[in-house]
Design a protein around this motif. Structure first.
Motif, PDB file in Angstrom:
ATOM      1  N   VAL A 106       0.828  -1.203   0.000  1.00  0.00           N
ATOM      2  CA  VAL A 106       0.000   0.000   0.000  1.00  0.00           C
ATOM      3  C   VAL A 106       0.865   1.256   0.000  1.00  0.00           C
ATOM      4  CG1 VAL A 106      -1.705   1.331   1.310  1.00  0.00           C
ATOM      5  CG2 VAL A 106      -1.911  -1.159   1.145  1.00  0.00           C
ATOM      6  N   ASN A 107       1.703   1.403   1.001  1.00  0.00           N
ATOM      7  CA  ASN A 107       2.551   2.587   1.129  1.00  0.00           C
ATOM      8  C   ASN A 107       3.967   2.358   0.624  1.00  0.00           C
ATOM      9  OD1 ASN A 107       0.509   4.127   2.684  1.00  0.00           O
ATOM     10  ND2 ASN A 107       0.882   2.543   4.222  1.00  0.00           N
ATOM     11  N   ARG A 108       4.373   1.084   0.554  1.00  0.00           N
ATOM     12  CA  ARG A 108       5.703   0.738   0.059  1.00  0.00           C
ATOM     13  C   ARG A 108       5.647  -0.656  -0.543  1.00  0.00           C
ATOM     14  NH1 ARG A 108       5.617   0.945   5.493  1.00  0.00           N
ATOM     15  NH2 ARG A 108       6.397   3.057   5.466  1.00  0.00           N
ATOM     16  N   THR A 109       6.574  -0.924  -1.432  1.00  0.00           N
ATOM     17  CA  THR A 109       6.590  -2.211  -2.116  1.00  0.00           C
ATOM     18  C   THR A 109       8.031  -2.603  -2.419  1.00  0.00           C
ATOM     19  OG1 THR A 109       5.696  -3.431  -4.013  1.00  0.00           O
ATOM     20  CG2 THR A 109       6.374  -1.174  -4.413  1.00  0.00           C
ATOM     21  N   TRP A 110       8.263  -3.900  -2.608  1.00  0.00           N
ATOM     22  CA  TRP A 110       9.585  -4.375  -3.003  1.00  0.00           C
ATOM     23  C   TRP A 110       9.667  -4.386  -4.520  1.00  0.00           C
ATOM     24  CZ3 TRP A 110      13.771  -4.654  -0.214  1.00  0.00           C
ATOM     25  CH2 TRP A 110      13.682  -4.849   1.164  1.00  0.00           C
ATOM     26  N   LEU A 111      10.426  -3.446  -5.084  1.00  0.00           N
ATOM     27  CA  LEU A 111      10.718  -3.437  -6.512  1.00  0.00           C
ATOM     28  C   LEU A 111      12.023  -4.215  -6.677  1.00  0.00           C
ATOM     29  CD1 LEU A 111       9.550  -2.407  -9.147  1.00  0.00           C
ATOM     30  CD2 LEU A 111      10.901  -0.335  -8.858  1.00  0.00           C
ATOM     31  N   ASP A 112      13.159  -3.503  -6.713  1.00  0.00           N
ATOM     32  CA  ASP A 112      14.447  -4.179  -6.529  1.00  0.00           C
ATOM     33  C   ASP A 112      14.966  -3.889  -5.127  1.00  0.00           C
ATOM     34  OD1 ASP A 112      14.778  -1.519  -7.053  1.00  0.00           O
ATOM     35  OD2 ASP A 112      16.542  -1.763  -8.323  1.00  0.00           O
ATOM     36  N   GLU A 113      14.366  -2.896  -4.500  1.00  0.00           N
ATOM     37  CA  GLU A 113      14.536  -2.577  -3.094  1.00  0.00           C
ATOM     38  C   GLU A 113      13.203  -2.041  -2.600  1.00  0.00           C
ATOM     39  OE1 GLU A 113      17.517   0.402  -2.738  1.00  0.00           O
ATOM     40  OE2 GLU A 113      16.431   1.866  -3.932  1.00  0.00           O
ATOM     41  N   ARG A 114      13.063  -1.817  -1.302  1.00  0.00           N
ATOM     42  CA  ARG A 114      11.792  -1.324  -0.795  1.00  0.00           C
ATOM     43  C   ARG A 114      11.647   0.148  -1.141  1.00  0.00           C
ATOM     44  NH1 ARG A 114       9.556  -2.744   5.175  1.00  0.00           N
ATOM     45  NH2 ARG A 114      11.246  -1.397   5.875  1.00  0.00           N
ATOM     46  N   VAL A 115      10.590   0.483  -1.874  1.00  0.00           N
ATOM     47  CA  VAL A 115      10.383   1.848  -2.358  1.00  0.00           C
ATOM     48  C   VAL A 115       8.958   2.283  -2.028  1.00  0.00           C
ATOM     49  CG1 VAL A 115      12.056   1.573  -4.240  1.00  0.00           C
ATOM     50  CG2 VAL A 115       9.639   1.041  -4.649  1.00  0.00           C
ATOM     51  N   PRO A 116       8.704   3.594  -1.960  1.00  0.00           N
ATOM     52  CA  PRO A 116       7.340   4.068  -1.705  1.00  0.00           C
ATOM     53  C   PRO A 116       6.416   3.724  -2.869  1.00  0.00           C
ATOM     54  CG  PRO A 116       8.967   5.794  -1.298  1.00  0.00           C
ATOM     55  CD  PRO A 116       9.682   4.689  -1.994  1.00  0.00           C
ATOM     56  N   GLY A 117       5.143   3.528  -2.551  1.00  0.00           N
ATOM     57  CA  GLY A 117       4.150   3.301  -3.589  1.00  0.00           C
ATOM     58  C   GLY A 117       3.447   1.967  -3.446  1.00  0.00           C
ATOM     59  N   ARG A 118       2.428   1.779  -4.263  1.00  0.00           N
ATOM     60  CA  ARG A 118       1.641   0.556  -4.235  1.00  0.00           C
ATOM     61  C   ARG A 118       2.352  -0.577  -4.969  1.00  0.00           C
ATOM     62  NH1 ARG A 118      -4.842   1.768  -4.932  1.00  0.00           N
ATOM     63  NH2 ARG A 118      -5.012   3.442  -3.368  1.00  0.00           N
ATOM     64  N   GLY A 119       1.991  -1.803  -4.564  1.00  0.00           N
ATOM     65  CA  GLY A 119       2.459  -2.965  -5.281  1.00  0.00           C
ATOM     66  C   GLY A 119       1.848  -3.045  -6.667  1.00  0.00           C
ATOM     67  N   ALA A 120       2.355  -3.952  -7.476  1.00  0.00           N
ATOM     68  CA  ALA A 120       1.974  -4.011  -8.883  1.00  0.00           C
ATOM     69  C   ALA A 120       0.488  -4.252  -9.097  1.00  0.00           C
ATOM     70  CB  ALA A 120       2.785  -5.111  -9.575  1.00  0.00           C
ATOM     71  N   PHE A 121      -0.161  -5.028  -8.233  1.00  0.00           N
ATOM     72  CA  PHE A 121      -1.586  -5.303  -8.406  1.00  0.00           C
ATOM     73  C   PHE A 121      -2.434  -4.163  -7.873  1.00  0.00           C
ATOM     74  CE2 PHE A 121      -5.322  -8.365  -7.484  1.00  0.00           C
ATOM     75  CZ  PHE A 121      -5.853  -8.143  -8.743  1.00  0.00           C
ATOM     76  N   LEU A 122      -2.165  -3.691  -6.678  1.00  0.00           N
ATOM     77  CA  LEU A 122      -2.971  -2.607  -6.120  1.00  0.00           C
ATOM     78  C   LEU A 122      -2.817  -1.323  -6.920  1.00  0.00           C
ATOM     79  CD1 LEU A 122      -3.521  -4.577  -3.838  1.00  0.00           C
ATOM     80  CD2 LEU A 122      -3.133  -2.720  -2.219  1.00  0.00           C
ATOM     81  N   ALA A 123      -1.691  -1.163  -7.608  1.00  0.00           N
ATOM     82  CA  ALA A 123      -1.495   0.025  -8.437  1.00  0.00           C
ATOM     83  C   ALA A 123      -2.470   0.064  -9.605  1.00  0.00           C
ATOM     84  CB  ALA A 123      -0.059   0.065  -8.960  1.00  0.00           C
ATOM     85  N   ARG A 124      -3.099  -1.078  -9.909  1.00  0.00           N
ATOM     86  CA  ARG A 124      -4.097  -1.125 -10.977  1.00  0.00           C
ATOM     87  C   ARG A 124      -5.411  -0.455 -10.575  1.00  0.00           C
ATOM     88  NH1 ARG A 124      -3.154  -4.772 -15.391  1.00  0.00           N
ATOM     89  NH2 ARG A 124      -0.908  -5.198 -15.433  1.00  0.00           N
ATOM     90  N   PHE A 125      -5.564  -0.111  -9.288  1.00  0.00           N
ATOM     91  CA  PHE A 125      -6.824   0.449  -8.791  1.00  0.00           C
ATOM     92  C   PHE A 125      -6.565   1.774  -8.062  1.00  0.00           C
ATOM     93  CE2 PHE A 125      -6.950  -4.171  -8.839  1.00  0.00           C
ATOM     94  CZ  PHE A 125      -8.063  -4.414  -9.649  1.00  0.00           C
ATOM     95  N   PRO A 126      -6.003   2.757  -8.758  1.00  0.00           N
ATOM     96  CA  PRO A 126      -5.620   4.000  -8.070  1.00  0.00           C
ATOM     97  C   PRO A 126      -6.802   4.794  -7.530  1.00  0.00           C
ATOM     98  CG  PRO A 126      -5.473   4.258 -10.448  1.00  0.00           C
ATOM     99  CD  PRO A 126      -5.717   2.801 -10.197  1.00  0.00           C
ATOM    100  N   GLU A 127      -7.996   4.566  -8.068  1.00  0.00           N
ATOM    101  CA  GLU A 127      -9.175   5.324  -7.646  1.00  0.00           C
ATOM    102  C   GLU A 127      -9.787   4.796  -6.356  1.00  0.00           C
ATOM    103  OE1 GLU A 127     -10.898   1.844  -9.851  1.00  0.00           O
ATOM    104  OE2 GLU A 127      -9.069   3.042  -9.899  1.00  0.00           O
TER     105      GLU A 127
END
Length: 284
Positions: A106-127
């Motif tokens: 929700v607030n952070r996700t593991w990309l190649d390191e832990r970064v701010p932002g939604r994970g890949a699935f939850l990012a599909r529902f920004p509204e």
């Protein structure tokens, strides 16, 4: 009334091996208990990581194992399924996710390191509002307030009802025996122990600090909560001020978030709880 939840909240075995701590399981159960308490239907999202990688599986970042066209195509199909369900049922209250998840953070996700932002699935529902499960699990409120007149008790019930309408469970001392001037010393001790037990078990204190000087019992409860690291939101509808720079006693004002309108309480409580969760990455 329903919420969409990451499926691992219902079934932690869906998570990668070795990452689920006892504190995670406790947060999952408390989040589900909040839903039961307020009759909120829990609707699980599909689990993209399990569908793509299977289980059991070792922990991995998005870049290590999920950054593929095949996984993105899987997300496309799952998004379509979820949106069809939302179209049929109407929008959910929110999505409850799990921070640091490559798919459902929700607030952070593991990309190649832990970064701010939604994970890949939850990012599909920004509204749709997304809430981390550890934040959603913090919903127990202790309402500290003077309770010595009918007017005070009636106002406290109004504040309680306002918070419960925002899906917070409220402990109100006047409803557990602390409402009688004729109580004995033994009664008083029992009430003190009961209030203290509940004060130790809540996630936040909401305090009513109206009056020329705040109620002494309320001030004690605020100080106790602050010393224990429990967030405090104070409501002062009284327009009197104690100084040019202070609306109320300095120690009470500096140890809490002060709002002037009851309607502002739910937002202030949510913000205080969110900030507290953010200070404790060990629970995520």
């Amino acid at each position: 009334m329903y919420v969409l939840v990451s499926p691992c909240i219902l079934d932690p075995s869906l998570r990668a091996e070795g990452i689920t701590k006892p504190s995670d399981r406790a947060a999952f159960e408390r989040a589900l208990e909040r839903c039961r308490r307020f009759s909120i239907e829990v609707v699980p999202l599909p689990c993209p990581e399990t569908a793509y990688l299977g289980r059991p599986r070792p922990p991995a970042t998005f870049v290590e194992r999920l950054d593929t066209d095949a996984f993105r195509a899987l997300l496309d199909r799952m998004e379509e399924e979820v949106r069809a369900m939302i179209h049929e049922r109407g929008p959910p209250l929110c999505i409850i996710g799990v921070d640091s998840s490559p798919a459902c953070g929700v607030n952070r996700t593991w990309l190649d390191e832990r970064v701010p932002g939604r994970g890949a699935f939850l990012a599909r529902f920004p509204e749709i509002r997304a809430v981390d499960v550890c934040e959603f699990a913090r919903y127990r409120v202790y309402l500290a307030a003077p309770l010595f007149s009918r007017a005070e008790r009636a106002f406290n019930r109004e504040v309680r009802d306002l918070l419960e309408a925002a899906l917070y469970e409220v402990y109100l001392p006047q409803e557990v025996g602390d409402n009688d001037a004729a109580r004995s010393a033994g009664d008083g001790r029992a009430i003190f122990e009961h209030n203290l037990e509940d004060l130790n078990g809540v996630d936040i204190v909401v305090a009513v600090i109206d009056g020329a000087d705040a109620d002494s019992g309320t001030a004690w409860e605020m100080g106790y909560a602050y010393a224990r690291g429990i967030p405090v939101v104070a409501l002062r509808t009284d327009f009197r001020r104690v100084g040019e720079a202070e609306a109320v006693n300095l120690m009470l004002e500096a140890s809490s978030t002060v709002v002037a309108l009851p309607a502002d309480l739910p937002g202030a409580v949510a913000a205080a709880l969110s900030s507290k969760v953010g200070e404790d990455p060990g629970t995520l």
